[in-house]
Motif scaffolding. Structure first.
Motif, short mmCIF file in Angstrom:
data_model
loop_
_atom_site.label_atom_id
_atom_site.label_comp_id
_atom_site.label_asym_id
_atom_site.label_seq_id
_atom_site.Cartn_x
_atom_site.Cartn_y
_atom_site.Cartn_z
N ASP A 206 0.81 -1.23 0.00
CA ASP A 206 0.00 0.00 0.00
C ASP A 206 0.84 1.28 0.00
O ASP A 206 0.31 2.37 -0.21
N THR A 209 0.53 2.58 -3.45
CA THR A 209 -0.80 3.11 -3.80
C THR A 209 -1.10 4.38 -3.01
O THR A 209 -1.61 5.35 -3.55
N ASN A 210 -0.71 4.41 -1.73
CA ASN A 210 -1.01 5.58 -0.90
C ASN A 210 -0.15 6.79 -1.26
O ASN A 210 -0.63 7.91 -1.32
N GLY A 239 -1.11 -4.69 -8.86
CA GLY A 239 -1.28 -5.17 -7.48
C GLY A 239 -0.65 -6.54 -7.28
O GLY A 239 -0.06 -6.82 -6.23
#
Ligand code: SF4
Length: 342
Positions: A206, A209-210, A239
């Motif tokens: 993440d 993505t973050n 992903g």
């Protein structure tokens, strides 16, 4: 083993294009009239989703210069440009000694980042087998900011320690002075700090993505998927690759870096000038990174160099527009009192 790179003529151009592509239009030109919105955090003002290790090392030389470079990039002086080109050629030649380079066309930001991650993934088994690798990408989060870099070389030395080697080419045939060495020491120390956290399994999917706003559901390009399959990775989406990266790093058993070395060589003659062994102090590295990142997070103003290092201003491309330099000169004038009239 093969290394992957984007299908493009210039790596420097790639990096610029990648940042450009990541820049949201609203921040660069919110009203479409060429005016830049003044965001409080420089990270937002320049619409940067990540920083490079070399950006932070640049702050160690002169923070104000690093900021000018972001605000108003200027071509380097011919001597510096020649040095950069020579450095790039030497790095490429050394990289080709350990693997072939396969150019892969990319169609999305996720593809571009997937290439870096695939390179990292392909080097994990080599390090597990006590081999040596070149141009190893590193990613991590420091003080809430995503930081990315590329380690020149990792190999095991005769004592079985994992050793980082950084190559620096110089236009002058002697070792660098204290200021340059300080910058280089910080650069390699940051590489170790990020690499060690990666192999401890702290690089979570993440994070990409973050911080960089990449889409995990984005399907990867077909050429990229084919090459991933050739090196043993069945992936469909970005992903999938992030999960693979996390698991491979977490269960890799690769040790942290034991030894940091910088090799200086003369650009024109290729004669080695000397090798420095860099002492690593994690607390100092963290403290410096925290201080430099505080500027990007809007917690303090940028600083130029102090009077003791004013010699750096003589070769700076921004000296004519630098207020820090002007104010420093005015301050000196005031301290030495008004000039006597004849
Ligand atoms: Fe830094 Fe001096 Fe250049 Fe200003 S003129 S950016 S203080 S090196």
């Amino acid at each position: 083993m093969a290394g992957f790179s984007e299908l493009s003529d210039s790596e420097l151009l790639q990096a610029e294009e990648l940042r450009e592509a990541e820049e949201p239009r609203s921040a660069r030109d919110p009203d479409g009239a060429g005016k830049r919105k003044q965001a409080p955090r420089p990270l937002d003002r320049y619409a940067l989703r990540y920083l490079c290790v070399t950006d932070l090392a640049g702050q160690s030389w002169c923070e104000q210069q690093a900021v000018f470079g972001m605000e108003e990039p200027r071509p380097p002086a011919p001597e510096t440009a020649a040095l950069l080109d020579a450095g790039k050629s030497i790095h490429l030649a050394r990289e080709l000694e350990v693997h072939d380079l396969v150019k892969i066309p990319t169609t999305s930001r996720e593809d571009s980042w997937a290439i870096k991650i695939l390179n990292l993934l392909s080097m994990i088994p080599v390090l597990q087998a006590v081999g040596h690798v070149r141009e190893l990408p590193v990613f991590g989060v420091i003080e809430g900011v995503f930081v990315s870099g590329i380690i020149d070389e990792l190999r095991y030395n005769t004592k079985g320690e994992l050793e980082l080697n950084e190559l620096k080419t110089r236009s002058r045939p002697f070792m660098p002075g204290e200021a340059q060495r300080k910058k280089d020491h910080f650069q390699v120390s940051l590489y170790k700090y990020i690499f060690d956290t990666m192999v401890q399994g702290q690089l979570k999917p993440d994070v990409f993505t973050n911080h960089i706003h990449l889409r995990p559901e984005q399907p990867l390009g077909c050429q990229l998927r084919k090459h991933a399959q050739k090196i043993g990775f069945m992936i469909t989406s970005f992903g999938d690759l992030l999960e693979l990266m996390h698991l491979n790093l977490m269960f890799s058993d690769i040790p942290g870096i034991d030894c940091l070395k910088i090799e200086y060589s003369h650009q024109e003659s290729s004669v080695p000038l000397g090798t420095e062994v860099v002492p690593y102090e994690e607390a100092t590295v963290k403290e410096k990174a925290q201080y430099f990142l505080a500027y990007w997070k809007g917690q303090r103003e940028a600083r130029g160099v102090d009077i003791e290092e004013a010699w750096k201003c003589q070769s700076c491309s921004y000296s004519e527009i630098c207020d820090w330099r002007k104010k420093r000169a005015e301050g000196l004038e005031k301290r030495s009192g008004p000039k006597k009239s004849k």
